[in-house]
Design an enzyme around this catalytic site. Structure first.
Site, mmCIF file in Angstrom:
data_model
loop_
_atom_site.group_PDB
_atom_site.id
_atom_site.type_symbol
_atom_site.label_atom_id
_atom_site.label_comp_id
_atom_site.label_asym_id
_atom_site.label_seq_id
_atom_site.Cartn_x
_atom_site.Cartn_y
_atom_site.Cartn_z
ATOM 1 N N ASP A 15 30.780 28.261 75.493
ATOM 2 C CA ASP A 15 31.390 29.498 75.053
ATOM 3 C C ASP A 15 32.417 29.852 76.147
ATOM 4 O O ASP A 15 32.336 29.340 77.267
ATOM 5 C CB ASP A 15 30.297 30.565 74.954
ATOM 6 N N ASP A 17 34.331 33.381 76.718
ATOM 7 C CA ASP A 17 34.212 34.719 77.304
ATOM 8 C C ASP A 17 32.774 34.981 77.748
ATOM 9 O O ASP A 17 31.861 34.934 76.930
ATOM 10 C CB ASP A 17 34.641 35.742 76.240
#
Ligand code: B16
Ligand code: MG
Length: 226
Positions: A15, A17
């Site tokens: 991922d 952020d």
């Protein structure tokens, strides 16, 4: 090439952020500016529940049941995104979270692959500003699939781009929606941050700081062996 922890791990899907960089702060500032302009209540705590959630779904949560015409919704999403783009303009490799670059380097040195699985439609811009593109084998982002996290589609799309199945990939996530998405489809999951958020992961670290590839693989080994 791969690393054996009971089954063969061939890739990591990160991922973006909250895992490799902390753009959550810029998302917060951009939503806050929009919310203030529109007279909508919005706090940092509210922002926490938007981690990993798509732009449209985030706005729906901020509106808390208030109904607006589609045209106004689109205008608000575009305005928020303009603010966000202004804030990330200064992003640079210095904004990588501690341990992120080191882990990506170790993964590459071990002959494994790395991909991004981010709900963001700005992921490519963020990746370029962070200088990560040369270390990545695939990017799946907010444009890649229709159903966003907690649907598993984004991570499955990333694995497919790598030519791998979920059981051969480790997903690294900071958000409950992302952990749920990855677990539901058979990925090994490393959660980052408080257990209230990432407790569903196979293994949880506070962050990537000081976390080496060998730490992750040995922590996952019991989960893999069942
Ligand atoms: P955008 P991730 C997510 O990124 C963010 O955590 C979430 O706050 C944001 O709303 C979403 O991307 C969409 O971002 O507005 O740039 O398309 O955690 O999945 O990397
Ligand atoms: Mg995230």
């Amino acid at each position: 090439m791969g690393v054996t922890t009971g089954v063969l791990i061939k890739a990591f899907i990160f991922d973006l952020d909250g895992v490799l960089t902390d753009t959550a702060e810029y998302h917060y500032r951009a939503w806050k500016r929009l919310a203030d302009e529109e007279g909508l209540p919005f706090t940092r705590e509210d922002n926490e529940s938007l981690r990993g959630i798509s732009r449209r779904e985030s706005l729906t949560l901020i509106l808390k049941g208030r109904v607006y015409p589609e045209e106004k919704i689109r205008e608000m999403m575009a305005r928020k995104n303009n603010y966000y783009l202004q804030y990330i303009h200064e992003l640079s490799p210095r904004d990588l979270l501690p341990g992120a670059r080191e882990l990506l380097d170790e993964i590459r040195a071990a002959g494994l692959k790395s991909a991004i699985g981010s709900a963001s439609r700005n992921a490519e811009e963020v990746i370029d500003r962070l200088g990560l593109r040369p270390l990545l084998d695939a990017i799946s982002d907010g444009y890649s699939v229709e159903r966003q996290k907690p649907a598993p589609d984004l991570f499955l799309h990333a694995a497919a781009q790598l030519g791998l199945g979920p059981s051969e990939c480790v997903v690294v996530e900071d958000a409950a929606a992302g952990v749920e998405a990855a677990k539901a489809s058979g990925f090994r999951v490393v959660g980052l941050g408080p257990r209230e958020r990432t407790g569903g992961a196979d293994v949880v670290f506070p962050s990537l700081a000081g976390v080496h590839l060998s730490d992750i693989l040995s922590a996952l080994a019991p989960a893999v062996r069942g």
